[in-house]
Write an enzyme that holds these catalytic residues in place. Structure first.
Site, PDB file in Angstrom:
ATOM      1  N   HIS A  42       0.867  -1.193   0.000  1.00 40.75           N
ATOM      2  CA  HIS A  42       0.000   0.000   0.000  1.00 40.75           C
ATOM      3  C   HIS A  42       0.893   1.229   0.000  1.00 40.75           C
ATOM      4  O   HIS A  42       1.315   1.703   1.052  1.00 40.75           O
ATOM      5  CB  HIS A  42      -0.929  -0.034   1.226  1.00 40.75           C
ATOM      6  CG  HIS A  42      -1.938   1.079   1.256  1.00 40.75           C
ATOM      7  ND1 HIS A  42      -3.150   0.944   1.904  1.00 40.75           N
ATOM      8  CD2 HIS A  42      -1.934   2.338   0.735  1.00 40.75           C
ATOM      9  CE1 HIS A  42      -3.829   2.075   1.779  1.00 40.75           C
ATOM     10  NE2 HIS A  42      -3.105   2.935   1.090  1.00 40.75           N
TER      11      HIS A  42
ATOM     12  N   HIS B  75       1.478   4.834  -2.409  1.00 39.17           N
ATOM     13  CA  HIS B  75       1.147   5.702  -3.546  1.00 39.17           C
ATOM     14  C   HIS B  75       2.438   6.348  -4.021  1.00 39.17           C
ATOM     15  O   HIS B  75       3.084   7.071  -3.242  1.00 39.17           O
ATOM     16  CB  HIS B  75       0.149   6.777  -3.129  1.00 39.17           C
ATOM     17  CG  HIS B  75      -1.123   6.219  -2.572  1.00 39.17           C
ATOM     18  ND1 HIS B  75      -2.265   6.063  -3.329  1.00 39.17           N
ATOM     19  CD2 HIS B  75      -1.430   5.749  -1.338  1.00 39.17           C
ATOM     20  CE1 HIS B  75      -3.216   5.536  -2.583  1.00 39.17           C
ATOM     21  NE2 HIS B  75      -2.743   5.335  -1.359  1.00 39.17           N
TER      22      HIS B  75
ATOM     23  N   HIS C  80      -9.441   1.101  -1.688  1.00 37.65           N
ATOM     24  CA  HIS C  80      -9.419   1.767  -0.391  1.00 37.65           C
ATOM     25  C   HIS C  80     -10.856   1.751   0.142  1.00 37.65           C
ATOM     26  O   HIS C  80     -11.779   2.169  -0.571  1.00 37.65           O
ATOM     27  CB  HIS C  80      -8.983   3.225  -0.530  1.00 37.65           C
ATOM     28  CG  HIS C  80      -7.513   3.434  -0.704  1.00 37.65           C
ATOM     29  ND1 HIS C  80      -6.790   2.851  -1.696  1.00 37.65           N
ATOM     30  CD2 HIS C  80      -6.638   4.195   0.019  1.00 37.65           C
ATOM     31  CE1 HIS C  80      -5.518   3.243  -1.588  1.00 37.65           C
ATOM     32  NE2 HIS C  80      -5.400   4.052  -0.550  1.00 37.65           N
TER      33      HIS C  80
ATOM     34  N   GLU D 282     -11.365   3.486   5.564  1.00 33.85           N
ATOM     35  CA  GLU D 282     -10.322   4.347   6.138  1.00 33.85           C
ATOM     36  C   GLU D 282     -11.069   5.420   6.947  1.00 33.85           C
ATOM     37  O   GLU D 282     -11.040   5.402   8.174  1.00 33.85           O
ATOM     38  CB  GLU D 282      -9.469   4.973   5.025  1.00 33.85           C
ATOM     39  CG  GLU D 282      -8.372   5.905   5.515  1.00 33.85           C
ATOM     40  CD  GLU D 282      -7.629   6.619   4.362  1.00 33.85           C
ATOM     41  OE1 GLU D 282      -8.127   6.639   3.223  1.00 33.85           O
ATOM     42  OE2 GLU D 282      -6.544   7.182   4.645  1.00 33.85           O
TER      43      GLU D 282
ATOM     44  N   ASP E  54       1.822   3.942   2.850  1.00 35.77           N
ATOM     45  CA  ASP E  54       0.820   4.812   2.220  1.00 35.77           C
ATOM     46  C   ASP E  54       1.472   5.972   1.447  1.00 35.77           C
ATOM     47  O   ASP E  54       1.649   5.867   0.237  1.00 35.77           O
ATOM     48  CB  ASP E  54      -0.169   5.328   3.283  1.00 35.77           C
ATOM     49  CG  ASP E  54      -1.533   5.687   2.715  1.00 35.77           C
ATOM     50  OD1 ASP E  54      -1.769   5.447   1.524  1.00 35.77           O
ATOM     51  OD2 ASP E  54      -2.382   6.211   3.477  1.00 35.77           O
ATOM     52  N   ASP E  55       1.810   7.061   2.151  1.00 37.31           N
ATOM     53  CA  ASP E  55       2.419   8.243   1.514  1.00 37.31           C
ATOM     54  C   ASP E  55       3.580   8.709   2.394  1.00 37.31           C
ATOM     55  O   ASP E  55       3.475   9.733   3.086  1.00 37.31           O
ATOM     56  CB  ASP E  55       1.369   9.361   1.399  1.00 37.31           C
ATOM     57  CG  ASP E  55       0.153   8.909   0.613  1.00 37.31           C
ATOM     58  OD1 ASP E  55       0.233   8.858  -0.630  1.00 37.31           O
ATOM     59  OD2 ASP E  55      -0.865   8.576   1.251  1.00 37.31           O
TER      60      ASP E  55
END
Ligand code: ADE
Ligand code: ZN
Length: 338
Positions: free
Chosen positions: A14, A16, A194, A197, A275-276
């Site tokens: 996961h 991005h 997703h 969340e 994630d980021d």
């Protein structure tokens, strides 16, 4: 133990790619592309990374991505992530990209895809890291726009393993994207989404029932619905959980409040991901460490999470087995250390 977490072979599922744009690279690319930034310095950018929810973050994330214009930018972005992930023990990465963030600014799908793909191919040779690419549709845009993006992706089908769904969750339910996911699966793509969340368990049900998602990205709100937990267990649907992201975006107030451990105790296949990472203060090993520190994860639980990351991946059964053996060998080689 910190070195053990860092070097333990793991997969990241996961991530991005646009969320790995570190402020230093943002400035360097902005300069060479002559794109104006509203920030005066790297420090000013970092100071702006205080978010009260997902939308707060997305606003700044889409703004940062505006510096990316040519193939080299996408290559450099991806290569920087791969080198950083490699240093965190990542042996296999399944990477999201958001083509609409770029095509809506006039950057060709081919430019984005080729830049990312070239870096992934280099990582295979130079870092011995395998990877897959997952095309995410932006759910704040229309289903028709997603459909047009799928059409643009078809010539690059061999580079992309799955489609996903990301961006602003609440008010943009998976059911809106049923037809485009049907079309993507008919074309041979796997699917993930997703869900859960910020959005309710109902969105996780829709991702499973309507989009046929094979993994749920985040999914932490699934815990509110015991029947949904039963469904995730019965169908062996993994969750790609992102601890630092969830705290930064205020899904949980503190890491000690995170339900990762409870999800594991329910028997779910939980994985840890970043994630980021350029925005949330840590790459994947830091996510393992932060969760361990706050939730008291044991060495055995950390190993279990790393094994889950390969089990939940889209690697073929043979490669999956080989990667799991890498984990077992690493653990055996480090037995007795604490
Ligand atoms: N795009 C990038 N990061 C995201 C997240 N955590 N949730 C939804 N969309 C995203
Ligand atoms: Zn995400």
């Amino acid at each position: 133990m910190d070195d053990f977490i860092r070097d333990l072979p793991k997969a990241e599922l996961h991530l991005h790619i646009e969320g790995t744009l570190e402020p230093e690279l943002m400035f360097a690319i902005a300069k060479r592309n002559r794109v104006p930034l509203r920030f005066g310095s790297v420090d000013e950018v970092r100071r702006a990374y205080q978010f009260s929810n997902l939308q707060d973050f997305l606003d700044i994330y889409y703004e940062g991505a505006k510096v990316l214009l040519v193939e080299r930018d996408f290559y450099d972005l991806t290569w920087a992530y791969l080198e950083r992930a490699h240093a965190d023990g990542v042996r296999h990465a399944e990477i999201f990209f958001d083509p609409q963030t770029h095509t809506d600014r006039g950057v060709a799908f081919e430019t984005v895809g080729t830049g990312i793909h070239r870096a992934l191919a280099d990582a295979e040779h130079k870092l011995r890291m395998s990877s897959e690419l997952i095309l995410c549709f932006l759910r704040h845009l229309s289903a028709d726009a997603a459909d047009a993006t799928l059409t643009q992706a078809l010539p690059f089908k061999d580079w992309i393993v799955a489609v996903g769904l990301d961006s602003s969750e609440v008010g943009h339910p998976p059911r809106d994207f049923r037809a485009v996911f049907d079309r993507a699966r008919a074309a041979g793509f796997l699917s993930v989404a997703h869900a859960g969340e910020e959005g309710p368990p109902e969105y996780v049900w829709e991702a499973l029932d309507l989009l046929k998602a094979l993994r749920i990205d985040h999914g932490v709100r699934s815990i509110e619905d015991p029947k949904l937990i039963e469904r995730l267990l019965a169908h062996h649907v993994p969750l790609t959980v992102c601890p630092l992201s969830n705290v930064k975006l205020r899904v949980f107030d503190t890491m000690a409040d995170h339900n990762l451990r409870r999800l594991m105790e329910l028997g779910l296949c939980v994985t840890i991901n970043s994630d980021d990472p350029a925005y949330f203060g840590g790459y994947v090993a830091e996510n393992y460490r932060a969760a361990r520190d706050a939730l008291g994860l044991t060495r055995e639980e950390i190993i279990h999470l790393a094994r889950n990351s390969f089990l939940a991946s889209f690697l073929n059964p043979m490669d999956k087995r080989a990667r799991l053996e890498d984990v077992d060998r690493f653990v055996a080689d480090h037995a007795g250390e604490r």
